[in-house]
Design a protein around this motif. Structure first.
Motif, short mmCIF file in Angstrom:
data_model
loop_
_atom_site.label_atom_id
_atom_site.label_comp_id
_atom_site.label_asym_id
_atom_site.label_seq_id
_atom_site.Cartn_x
_atom_site.Cartn_y
_atom_site.Cartn_z
N SER A 171 0.82 -1.21 0.00
CA SER A 171 0.00 0.00 0.00
C SER A 171 0.86 1.26 0.00
O SER A 171 0.48 2.27 -0.55
N GLN A 172 2.04 1.18 0.62
CA GLN A 172 2.87 2.37 0.72
C GLN A 172 3.71 2.62 -0.53
O GLN A 172 3.82 3.74 -1.00
N PHE A 173 4.32 1.57 -1.04
CA PHE A 173 5.28 1.76 -2.13
C PHE A 173 4.86 1.00 -3.39
O PHE A 173 5.70 0.75 -4.25
N THR A 174 3.59 0.63 -3.49
CA THR A 174 3.11 -0.23 -4.59
C THR A 174 4.13 -1.34 -4.89
O THR A 174 4.36 -2.18 -4.05
N TYR A 175 4.77 -1.27 -6.06
CA TYR A 175 5.67 -2.38 -6.40
C TYR A 175 7.12 -2.08 -6.01
O TYR A 175 8.02 -2.82 -6.35
N GLY A 176 7.32 -0.99 -5.30
CA GLY A 176 8.69 -0.53 -5.05
C GLY A 176 9.56 -1.47 -4.25
O GLY A 176 10.78 -1.45 -4.36
N THR A 177 8.93 -2.32 -3.42
CA THR A 177 9.75 -3.18 -2.55
C THR A 177 9.99 -4.55 -3.17
O THR A 177 10.60 -5.41 -2.53
N LEU A 178 9.51 -4.79 -4.36
CA LEU A 178 9.60 -6.14 -4.94
C LEU A 178 11.04 -6.61 -5.09
O LEU A 178 11.37 -7.74 -4.73
N PHE A 179 11.90 -5.74 -5.64
CA PHE A 179 13.28 -6.18 -5.84
C PHE A 179 13.93 -6.48 -4.50
O PHE A 179 14.67 -7.46 -4.36
N PHE A 180 13.62 -5.65 -3.54
CA PHE A 180 14.18 -5.89 -2.21
C PHE A 180 13.72 -7.25 -1.66
O PHE A 180 14.48 -7.98 -1.05
N MET A 181 12.47 -7.60 -1.91
CA MET A 181 11.95 -8.90 -1.48
C MET A 181 12.71 -10.04 -2.14
O MET A 181 12.93 -11.09 -1.54
N VAL A 182 13.10 -9.83 -3.40
CA VAL A 182 13.88 -10.87 -4.08
C VAL A 182 15.20 -11.08 -3.37
O VAL A 182 15.64 -12.21 -3.14
N LEU A 183 15.83 -9.96 -2.98
CA LEU A 183 17.09 -10.06 -2.23
C LEU A 183 16.86 -10.80 -0.91
O LEU A 183 17.64 -11.66 -0.50
N VAL A 239 13.12 -7.06 -11.21
CA VAL A 239 14.51 -7.22 -11.62
C VAL A 239 15.34 -5.94 -11.51
O VAL A 239 16.56 -6.00 -11.49
N VAL A 240 14.68 -4.80 -11.45
CA VAL A 240 15.45 -3.55 -11.39
C VAL A 240 15.52 -3.07 -9.94
O VAL A 240 14.49 -2.89 -9.30
N PRO A 241 16.72 -2.90 -9.44
CA PRO A 241 16.85 -2.45 -8.06
C PRO A 241 16.17 -1.10 -7.86
O PRO A 241 16.24 -0.23 -8.73
N HIS A 242 15.53 -0.97 -6.74
CA HIS A 242 14.82 0.28 -6.46
C HIS A 242 14.97 0.57 -4.97
O HIS A 242 14.59 -0.25 -4.14
N MET A 243 15.55 1.67 -4.65
CA MET A 243 15.69 2.03 -3.24
C MET A 243 15.22 3.46 -3.07
O MET A 243 15.42 4.30 -3.95
N GLU A 244 14.59 3.73 -1.97
CA GLU A 244 14.23 5.11 -1.67
C GLU A 244 14.97 5.49 -0.40
O GLU A 244 14.87 4.80 0.61
N PRO A 245 15.71 6.56 -0.45
CA PRO A 245 16.56 6.87 0.71
C PRO A 245 15.80 7.52 1.87
O PRO A 245 16.40 8.21 2.67
N ASN A 246 14.49 7.35 1.91
CA ASN A 246 13.80 7.98 3.04
C ASN A 246 13.61 6.99 4.18
O ASN A 246 13.75 5.78 4.00
N LYS A 247 13.29 7.51 5.34
CA LYS A 247 13.24 6.66 6.53
C LYS A 247 12.12 5.63 6.44
O LYS A 247 12.28 4.48 6.86
N ALA A 248 11.00 6.02 5.87
CA ALA A 248 9.87 5.09 5.81
C ALA A 248 10.24 3.83 5.04
O ALA A 248 9.90 2.72 5.43
N PHE A 249 10.97 4.02 3.95
CA PHE A 249 11.34 2.87 3.12
C PHE A 249 12.32 1.96 3.87
O PHE A 249 12.16 0.73 3.89
N ILE A 250 13.31 2.58 4.50
CA ILE A 250 14.30 1.79 5.24
C ILE A 250 13.60 1.02 6.37
O ILE A 250 13.85 -0.16 6.59
N LEU A 251 12.70 1.72 7.05
CA LEU A 251 11.99 1.09 8.16
C LEU A 251 11.24 -0.14 7.67
O LEU A 251 11.31 -1.22 8.25
N LEU A 252 10.56 0.04 6.56
CA LEU A 252 9.79 -1.07 6.03
C LEU A 252 10.70 -2.18 5.52
O LEU A 252 10.41 -3.37 5.68
N ALA A 253 11.83 -1.78 4.95
CA ALA A 253 12.78 -2.79 4.45
C ALA A 253 13.28 -3.66 5.60
O ALA A 253 13.34 -4.89 5.49
N VAL A 254 13.60 -3.00 6.72
CA VAL A 254 14.07 -3.78 7.88
C VAL A 254 12.94 -4.66 8.41
O VAL A 254 13.15 -5.81 8.79
#
Lengths: 448, 430
Positions: free
Chosen positions: B57-69, B194-209
């Motif tokens: 809901s927050q990043f639509t497909y933005g976290t997909l590549f991270f999930m692959v990692l 397949v394309v790496p996607h990172m957002e350098p904001n805190k919300a993204f990092i928080l969700l990534a962790v």
């Protein structure tokens, strides 16, 4: 006795206990506190640091003597034999010599490194019947040698070891097991001459009941478990295996050397052995059966043909049969020979010339009959209660249980189509089969 | 457990006929799947669903590549855990105690306990959220649920309850269907995979962790290793066990990806998730008006299932490390540590879950905690698998060692960035 006198007595007692415990505390040296402590020469200068303490676990002594220390001197680890050690204090060692021979340590048979091999590893507490881990080991400096006297297994001791170094050297003998009452598993402890191995097997372990041993086997790690089995007499080991949870037993047999596993299954009662084999895969089963004596293997193979959940699948093939023309004394003699299987026998099957079942005589009747009474009299007497209670090999266990209850017996004969006895199904096997969650509160290995 | 590893395939098995001892409790799940599969899929519990749905809901497909990692990380980590179990025949708790100093053991145990208590909190929060969807307030549900779970495990016949929970949690298998019916933008999905996607904001990092924490949670390694040990698996069975672990991890992550995609196509871009009801939206294509009911069912099943297993497995691992009697069949006097830990985790979990904070934030918060702790546990795992004295020839080879170290460093780096950001945030510098 007045209240004040009672109070005084209590105070005296408490003081006495405190004194005793202080005395014990000052005379014991904690291994955990010793490791990493300084080793000083006679003039008090530090020569090196204690890395480990070497002891011979299974010698002729009742308490294992320390045979030397491993010191770190500069960057080398060297071995210092016991006669060069002057006095072992809490937290440090004073050496007797000024000269240290910089030899590297080589293990001799039966010697273990106490900190590396025993401390923090599993051991069997024979009195408490449990597997535990050594939280600390206590050494007692005697006149001419240092011996290992006990194992500490309490949680406070673990907390003490987490604390600063000053705490570590202070023994906390809350729950200490006497060394005589534990069986450690240091892998090297039982290497070497045969008498060493024999001594290990004669440890306190033979005081354990089969059910207790089974519990302990279930709690041990893989290597330790096989080591313990190796120490036991096969008969004793087999008795314990019969008490184990099927899944655990299956694991144990899978991980053992096939020859050893075959030996153990061979020693088990046929009905239990069949159950154990049934749980294995075909290849594993064959691997064990081919290593067994021919006769036993054939019998087990025959038992394995019966389906699980039928009377044939749960029966024992151990039968005591008698002919009508024998006397009670002869039958009793035969029973006496079978004393090692006494848990599997509770009646005598009487068969005619064609091996057909005439009657099943409970042991009670055999016990109270006169020596000279012919068996045929007992058969006649039992006949008034109706025909013998038998079940077919493919009767379901539920039906067999109903019949057992109706007959008010503790076992039933299993017979083939022409009424020849094949085996006997015992009440405890029926219970095993009927109670699905045996040990409802049993949560040993819940992670399966 | 009735499945023979020799004849096993990694695919889910049909349940074998019940044994005369009956099934042991946790055996139930494992009867349908191997330990690797079970361990990895335990990650798709209440908190997992919340985290994945929030990612969508927050990043639509933005976290997909991270999930692959994260999938790659999970595969490697689970593989290491089952390798240790298969080759040593010991649980991780015991191995850590035997191989590290007592202080390091205490650190590992403390981390595991902390992470697990966080998980238990999230399970109870999940139970509460499930009932709130059905219109029952959480303060009326969580205390009885806690007492019930505690009593079921200690005194009851837990395995019946477990079957029911398991069947309920199958509701989440509606997600893959929902993903397809939701008509996501497949092009964008493929691109983001397949394309790496990172957002350098805190919300993204928080969700990534949080994604790391919920996927590679510390208790799973303990669970997987113990599962292997308890089957008496030998080194000879290792190829099968490895296949099971890898397939299990991949399968779990595929489910996670479908949850992200389904949520993204349903409510993507609406910002952070703010309620369980919103997360249930994603199931609308499948269940229509009953989406909330279906979601509540799955949430309840998954949470209750994990709510018993998680505290139990922590108590078990710690009991193993401490070397104390560890079986629920004993009375409190005999096994105070084991039962005390178990009870404490449940009580603490229920109490924290009762606090009137936003459920979704609480769920994700507990996963962030897991993510922060998991690198510590991974270091232990890595050191153990590197040691030849432990695994002999099965120890990590040089290449594997580099890869595994990279994974651990990567996970640790994410956690560190998050920590630094949080601390800076306190000083108003974030």
């Amino acid at each position: 006795m007045s209240t004040s006198a009672r109070l005084r007595d209590r105070r005296v007692n408490l003081e006495r206990r405190a004194t005793a415990s202080r005395a014990v505390r000052t005379s014991l040296v904690s291994l955990a506190g010793l490791i990493g402590g300084p080793a000083t020469n006679q003039s008090g200068d530090e020569v090196g640091r204690v890395v480990d303490v070497v002891a011979r676990l299974y010698g002729t002594d009742s308490y294992p003597p320390v045979t030397g220390l491993i010191l770190r001197i500069g960057r080398r680890h060297t071995f210092l034999p016991a006669h060069a050690v002057g006095k072992v204090h809490a937290g440090h060692v004073r050496l007797r010599t000024a000269r240290v021979d910089l030899r590297d340590f080589v293990r001799r048979p039966g010697e273990v490194l106490l900190a590396k091999d025993v401390l923090d590893h599993q051991l069997v507490d024979v009195d408490g019947v449990q597997v535990t881990r050594a939280a600390d080991l206590y050494l007692a400096p005697l006149v001419d040698q240092v011996v290992l006297v006990g194992v500490d297994v309490s949680l406070p001791t673990l907390l003490r070891r987490l604390g600063p170094r000053r705490w570590q050297a202070r023994p906390t003998p809350e729950r200490v097991l006497d060394w005589q009452a534990v069986a450690p598993f240091a892998e090297q402890a039982t290497e070497g001459p045969a008498e060493v191995r024999l001594r290990a097997s004669r440890t306190a372990l033979h005081r354990l009941r089969p059910a207790d041993l089974a519990d302990i086997l279930e709690d041990l790690g893989r290597a330790e478990r096989q080591q313990l089995l190796g120490w036991l007499e096969p008969e004793q080991a087999a008795d314990a295996l019969e008490e184990m949870e099927p899944a655990e037993l299956q694991n144990l047999l899978r991980e053992a050397q096939p020859e050893h596993a075959a030996r153990l299954v061979d020693e088990m009662e046929p009905d239990e052995a069949t159950d154990a084999l049934r749980d294995l895969t075909r290849e594993e089963r064959e691997a064990l059966l081919t290593r067994m004596p021919k006769g036993e293997a054939a019998e087990l193979r025959r038992l394995l043909t019966h389906r699980e959940g039928t009377a044939g699948g749960a029966m024992t093939t151990l039968l005591i049969t008698a002919r009508p023309d024998e006397t009670v004394a002869e039958v009793r003699g035969r029973l006496a020979e079978q004393h090692e299987h006494r848990t599997e026998i509770d009646a005598v099957a009487v068969v005619d010339g064609a091996d057909r079942v005439l009657c099943d005589i409970p042991l009670f009747d055999v016990a109270v009959a006169e020596d000279t009474t012919p068996i045929s009299d007992l058969v006649t007497w039992r006949a008034q209660f109706g025909p013998p209670d038998t079940v077919g090999a493919d009767t379901s266990l539920a039906e067999a249980a109903d019949q057992l209850v109706a007959a008010r017996a503790s076992s039933l004969l299993v017979v083939d189509d022409s009424d020849r006895p094949l085996g006997r199904i015992l009440a405890d096997d029926l219970l095993d089969a009927m109670l699905p969650e045996r040990g409802r509160l049993h949560f040993r290995r819940f992670l399966q | 457990m009735t499945r023979d590893l020799d004849t096993a395939t990694a695919a889910p098995q049909a349940p074998a006929p019940a044994r005369r001892t009956g099934w042991r409790r946790i055996t139930m799940i494992a009867a349908v799947a191997g330990p690797g599969l079970v361990a990895a899929n335990a990650g798709n519990d209440a908190a997992g669903i919340a985290t994945y749905a929030s990612a969508g809901s927050q990043f639509t497909y933005g976290t997909l590549f991270f999930m692959v990692l994260v999938t790659v990380a999970l595969v490697m980590v689970q593989e290491m855990a089952v390798r240790l179990g298969a080759y040593t025949g010991k649980g991780l708790g015991a191995l850590i105690r035997e191989q590290f100093s007592l202080r390091l053991t205490a650190l590992a145990v403390f981390c595991l306990l902390l992470a697990n208590t966080g998980l238990v909190v999230s399970e109870f929060a999940g139970i509460g959220a499930a009932f709130e969807l059905l219109g029952i307030p959480k303060w009326a549900v969580i205390p009885p649920a806690a007492v019930l779970l505690w009593a079921l495990v200690l005194f009851g016949s837990y395995h019946w309850a477990e079957r029911i929970f398991l069947i309920m949690s199958l509701a989440f298998f509606a997600y893959p269907v929902a993903m397809i019916l939701g008509h996501p933008d497949w092009g964008a999905v493929g691109h983001h995979l397949v394309v790496p996607h990172m957002e350098p904001n805190k919300a993204f990092i928080l969700l990534a962790v949080a994604l790391i924490g919920t996927t590679v949670s510390p208790y799973m390694q303990f669970y997987a290793a113990a599962g292997v040990v308890d089957r008496g698996a030998k080194p000879a069975d290792y190829p099968l066990i490895r296949a099971d672990a890898i397939l299990g991890a991949v399968f779990a992550c595929v489910i996670s990806l479908t949850i992200i995609i389904a949520t993204a196509s349903a409510i993507g871009g609406t910002g952070p998730l703010d309620s369980a009801a919103q997360a249930a939206e994603a199931l609308k294509p499948v269940a229509g008006r009953n989406a909330e009911l279906l979601f509540a069912l799955g949430l309840l099943g998954a949470s209750a299932l994990a709510g018993a297993v998680v505290p139990l497995s922590a108590s078990y691992a710690i009991g193993e490390a401490a070397g104390v009697e560890r079986s629920v069949s004993r009375s409190f006097r005999d096994a105070p540590l084991f039962l005390g830990l178990f009870t404490a985790q449940i009580v603490l979990g229920a109490v924290v879950a009762m606090t009137p904070v936003d459920v979704i934030q609480l769920l994700i918060g507990t996963q962030v905690l897991q993510g922060l702790i998991s690198p510590i546990v991974l270091v232990y795992l890595l050191v153990l698998t590197n040691r030849r004295s432990v695994l002999g020839p099965a120890a990590n080879g040089p290449r594997y060692r580099i890869a595994a170290t990279a994974v651990v460093v990567g996970v640790a780096a994410m956690s560190t960035i998050l920590l630094v950001q949080t601390v800076l945030g306190w000083f108003g510098l974030g």
